[in-house]
Design a protein around this motif. Structure first.
Motif, PDB file in Angstrom:
ATOM      1  N   GLY A 194       0.784  -1.232   0.000  1.00 22.36           N
ATOM      2  CA  GLY A 194       0.000   0.000   0.000  1.00 22.36           C
ATOM      3  C   GLY A 194       0.809   1.270   0.000  1.00 22.36           C
ATOM      4  N   ALA A 195       2.114   1.178  -0.339  1.00 23.27           N
ATOM      5  CA  ALA A 195       2.978   2.357  -0.311  1.00 23.27           C
ATOM      6  C   ALA A 195       2.712   3.307  -1.469  1.00 23.27           C
ATOM      7  CB  ALA A 195       4.440   1.936  -0.317  1.00 23.27           C
ATOM      8  N   GLY A 196       2.013   2.844  -2.500  1.00 19.96           N
ATOM      9  CA  GLY A 196       1.714   3.728  -3.614  1.00 19.96           C
ATOM     10  C   GLY A 196       1.560   2.977  -4.919  1.00 19.96           C
ATOM     11  N   ILE A 197       1.447   3.748  -6.001  1.00 20.07           N
ATOM     12  CA  ILE A 197       1.303   3.204  -7.354  1.00 20.07           C
ATOM     13  C   ILE A 197       2.694   3.027  -7.959  1.00 20.07           C
ATOM     14  CG2 ILE A 197       0.483   3.759  -9.681  1.00 20.07           C
ATOM     15  CD1 ILE A 197      -1.831   5.276  -8.363  1.00 20.07           C
ATOM     16  N   GLY A 198       2.891   1.939  -8.693  1.00 22.75           N
ATOM     17  CA  GLY A 198       4.196   1.698  -9.299  1.00 22.75           C
ATOM     18  C   GLY A 198       4.110   0.809 -10.514  1.00 22.75           C
ATOM     19  N   VAL A 199       5.237   0.664 -11.184  1.00 19.88           N
ATOM     20  CA  VAL A 199       5.331  -0.106 -12.429  1.00 19.88           C
ATOM     21  C   VAL A 199       6.018  -1.439 -12.165  1.00 19.88           C
ATOM     22  CG1 VAL A 199       6.371  -0.169 -14.735  1.00 19.88           C
ATOM     23  CG2 VAL A 199       5.352   1.953 -13.874  1.00 19.88           C
ATOM     24  N   LEU A 200       5.426  -2.498 -12.707  1.00 20.26           N
ATOM     25  CA  LEU A 200       5.986  -3.841 -12.618  1.00 20.26           C
ATOM     26  C   LEU A 200       5.862  -4.523 -13.980  1.00 20.26           C
ATOM     27  CD1 LEU A 200       4.276  -5.031  -9.301  1.00 20.26           C
ATOM     28  CD2 LEU A 200       6.683  -4.347  -9.539  1.00 20.26           C
ATOM     29  N   TYR A 201       6.647  -5.561 -14.181  1.00 20.69           N
ATOM     30  CA  TYR A 201       6.394  -6.410 -15.341  1.00 20.69           C
ATOM     31  C   TYR A 201       5.022  -7.062 -15.162  1.00 20.69           C
ATOM     32  CZ  TYR A 201      11.290  -5.976 -16.762  1.00 20.69           C
ATOM     33  OH  TYR A 201      12.497  -5.495 -17.174  1.00 20.69           O
ATOM     34  N   CYS A 202       4.232  -7.079 -16.220  1.00 21.67           N
ATOM     35  CA  CYS A 202       2.865  -7.605 -16.129  1.00 21.67           C
ATOM     36  C   CYS A 202       2.840  -9.055 -15.681  1.00 21.67           C
ATOM     37  CB  CYS A 202       2.170  -7.461 -17.485  1.00 21.67           C
ATOM     38  SG  CYS A 202       1.926  -5.749 -18.004  1.00 21.67           S
ATOM     39  N   ILE A 203       3.799  -9.854 -16.136  1.00 26.04           N
ATOM     40  CA  ILE A 203       3.803 -11.270 -15.800  1.00 26.04           C
ATOM     41  C   ILE A 203       3.950 -11.477 -14.299  1.00 26.04           C
ATOM     42  CG2 ILE A 203       6.305 -11.585 -16.083  1.00 26.04           C
ATOM     43  CD1 ILE A 203       3.574 -14.058 -17.248  1.00 26.04           C
ATOM     44  N   ALA A 204       4.581 -10.514 -13.605  1.00 27.06           N
ATOM     45  CA  ALA A 204       4.737 -10.583 -12.150  1.00 27.06           C
ATOM     46  C   ALA A 204       3.557  -9.950 -11.442  1.00 27.06           C
ATOM     47  CB  ALA A 204       6.034  -9.918 -11.723  1.00 27.06           C
ATOM     48  N   GLY A 205       3.170  -8.751 -11.859  1.00 19.74           N
ATOM     49  CA  GLY A 205       2.080  -8.049 -11.191  1.00 19.74           C
ATOM     50  C   GLY A 205       0.736  -8.732 -11.355  1.00 19.74           C
ATOM     51  N   ASP A 206       0.465  -9.256 -12.559  1.00 19.02           N
ATOM     52  CA  ASP A 206      -0.822  -9.910 -12.804  1.00 19.02           C
ATOM     53  C   ASP A 206      -0.992 -11.184 -11.978  1.00 19.02           C
ATOM     54  OD1 ASP A 206      -1.540  -7.956 -14.601  1.00 19.02           O
ATOM     55  OD2 ASP A 206      -0.938  -9.090 -16.382  1.00 19.02           O
ATOM     56  N   ALA A 207       0.126 -11.803 -11.603  1.00 19.06           N
ATOM     57  CA  ALA A 207       0.061 -13.055 -10.842  1.00 19.06           C
ATOM     58  C   ALA A 207      -0.072 -12.821  -9.335  1.00 19.06           C
ATOM     59  CB  ALA A 207       1.306 -13.891 -11.125  1.00 19.06           C
ATOM     60  N   ASP A 208      -0.002 -11.575  -8.898  1.00 18.15           N
ATOM     61  CA  ASP A 208      -0.054 -11.247  -7.472  1.00 18.15           C
ATOM     62  C   ASP A 208      -1.489 -10.853  -7.098  1.00 18.15           C
ATOM     63  OD1 ASP A 208       0.231 -10.175  -4.901  1.00 18.15           O
ATOM     64  OD2 ASP A 208       2.237  -9.388  -5.330  1.00 18.15           O
ATOM     65  N   ASP A 209      -2.152 -11.670  -6.316  1.00 16.17           N
ATOM     66  CA  ASP A 209      -3.550 -11.424  -5.943  1.00 16.17           C
ATOM     67  C   ASP A 209      -3.738 -10.143  -5.134  1.00 16.17           C
ATOM     68  OD1 ASP A 209      -4.320 -13.719  -7.219  1.00 16.17           O
ATOM     69  OD2 ASP A 209      -4.233 -14.971  -5.418  1.00 16.17           O
ATOM     70  N   ARG A 210      -2.681  -9.616  -4.558  1.00 12.80           N
ATOM     71  CA  ARG A 210      -2.784  -8.398  -3.755  1.00 12.80           C
ATOM     72  C   ARG A 210      -2.866  -7.148  -4.622  1.00 12.80           C
ATOM     73  NH1 ARG A 210       2.668  -9.002  -0.575  1.00 12.80           N
ATOM     74  NH2 ARG A 210       3.269  -9.397  -2.757  1.00 12.80           N
ATOM     75  N   LEU A 211      -2.546  -7.302  -5.907  1.00 14.14           N
ATOM     76  CA  LEU A 211      -2.394  -6.144  -6.789  1.00 14.14           C
ATOM     77  C   LEU A 211      -3.487  -6.071  -7.846  1.00 14.14           C
ATOM     78  CD1 LEU A 211       1.459  -6.303  -7.427  1.00 14.14           C
ATOM     79  CD2 LEU A 211       0.234  -5.003  -5.676  1.00 14.14           C
ATOM     80  N   VAL A 212      -3.711  -4.848  -8.313  1.00 18.82           N
ATOM     81  CA  VAL A 212      -4.642  -4.585  -9.405  1.00 18.82           C
ATOM     82  C   VAL A 212      -3.892  -3.808 -10.480  1.00 18.82           C
ATOM     83  CG1 VAL A 212      -6.759  -3.396 -10.102  1.00 18.82           C
ATOM     84  CG2 VAL A 212      -6.636  -4.504  -7.858  1.00 18.82           C
ATOM     85  N   ARG A 213      -4.059  -4.232 -11.747  1.00 17.85           N
ATOM     86  CA  ARG A 213      -3.475  -3.452 -12.827  1.00 17.85           C
ATOM     87  C   ARG A 213      -4.440  -2.313 -13.157  1.00 17.85           C
ATOM     88  NH1 ARG A 213      -1.823  -5.158 -18.933  1.00 17.85           N
ATOM     89  NH2 ARG A 213      -1.778  -7.279 -18.085  1.00 17.85           N
ATOM     90  N   LEU A 214      -3.933  -1.094 -13.171  1.00 14.86           N
ATOM     91  CA  LEU A 214      -4.798   0.076 -13.291  1.00 14.86           C
ATOM     92  C   LEU A 214      -5.281   0.327 -14.718  1.00 14.86           C
ATOM     93  CD1 LEU A 214      -2.972   2.570 -10.894  1.00 14.86           C
ATOM     94  CD2 LEU A 214      -4.720   0.862 -10.372  1.00 14.86           C
ATOM     95  N   PHE A 215      -4.459  -0.032 -15.706  1.00 14.11           N
ATOM     96  CA  PHE A 215      -4.812   0.207 -17.101  1.00 14.11           C
ATOM     97  C   PHE A 215      -4.638  -1.090 -17.883  1.00 14.11           C
ATOM     98  CE2 PHE A 215      -2.656   4.009 -15.363  1.00 14.11           C
ATOM     99  CZ  PHE A 215      -3.787   4.817 -15.214  1.00 14.11           C
TER     100      PHE A 215
END
Length: 300
Positions: A233-254
């Motif tokens: 919850g520290a803020g908005i940031g950029v990740l590789y989609c293959i990593a971020g999409d697999a993390d249930d804690r995260l939401v892709r904004l666009f």
């Protein structure tokens, strides 16, 4: 100072000892007898000793010659064994293939060694993680996954694929601070920003345009740490989609990726004839083709 004996000197003694005559040695070496005589003279000069006592067409090895012949036989046997072992290593599907890759690839390739083992029981795969590229010419790995296309002519690209990046936030963060509807709306939000070594890469530099000039904060020096901070919850940031999409804690904004880089599967040309390398490469390429949409950050 006389030259030290080399393998050619040992070969002439080996041929003479096995054939028993100059003519026989010439046949073994596929040269004429006069060449055998010249090479024998050169070998005796290199050894600094008389190796053969000639009696017409017959000859006998001296004690020094017998010692040289025994050494030559041992060297020949060792060379034959090494040749057989190298050929066997290249032609058999046994051993370990090392794949050097960035940390994000370690995540999605975590089960890949099991895929290889299910197809080739004698083959093992080691995944080597690190940000710095390995030196394939020095044998530090057999295969490398890297973002930069190699310029070394000894390196070959087996396959290229797109690796997309997206903008992510924790569900808890969005519940508190709201969901930005457009890229421009990212401005004013808390941001997870990367340290200087990452800013030469467009996806990790992307968030900088929305940061307030002179704003205090924490910069991270690894993608894993960035993902941890975003998920906390520290803020908005950029990740590789293959990593971020697999993390249930995260939401892709666009929905669309903000950037797609060309990543490459690379190997050294000297390994082209290796059966185990070819087997792993084929499976690795198929693995990436099957997941090309997810890797690029597309739905399909």
């Amino acid at each position: 100072m006389p030259a030290e004996p080399d393998w050619n000197d040992f070969r002439i003694i080996l041929a003479l000892g096995r054939a028993g005559s100059l003519a026989g040695a010439a046949q073994l070496l596929k040269v004429d007898p006069s060449t055998v005589s010249r090479r024998l003279a050169a070998a005796e000069t290199a050894f600094g000793a008389v190796l053969v006592v000639r009696e017409g067409r017959e000859f006998a090895l001296t004690s020094e010659g017998r010692a040289a012949f025994a050494a030559a036989e041992a060297m020949g046997d060792a060379a034959d064994q090494a040749r057989a072992e190298v050929r066997g290593a290249r032609e058999t599907l046994d051993g370990v293939v090392r794949i050097a890759c960035p940390p994000v690839a370690i995540r999605y390739l975590e089960r890949f060694p099991e895929t290889v083992a299910s197809r080739h029981s004698g083959l093992g795969v080691e995944l080597l993680s690190g940000r710095a590229p390995v030196n394939l010419s020095k044998g530090e790995a057999d295969i490398s996954i890297r973002a930069v296309r190699p310029t070394d002519m000894d390196l070959a690209v087996a396959h290229s694929f797109g690796l997309g990046s997206g903008v992510f936030a924790a569900r808890s963060y969005l519940e508190t601070h709201g969901w930005p509807a457009t890229h421009a709306d990212v401005a004013g939000h808390m941001l997870v920003r990367y340290a200087e070594p990452f800013l030469h890469m467009p996806p990790f530099r992307w968030i900088e345009q929305f940061a307030e000039p002179g704003a205090s904060g924490v910069r991270v020096d690894s993608i894993d740490l960035a993902q941890h901070r975003i998920a906390s919850g520290a803020g908005i940031g950029v990740l590789y989609c293959i990593a971020g999409d697999a993390d249930d804690r995260l939401v892709r904004l666009f929905d669309e990726s903000i950037d797609v880089i060309d990543a490459n599967i690379v190997y050294h040309q000297s390994m082209r004839g290796s059966a185990r390398l070819r087997a792993v490469l084929d499976l690795l390429i198929a693995f990436h083709i099957e997941r090309r949409a997810a890797l690029a950050g597309r739905e399909s």
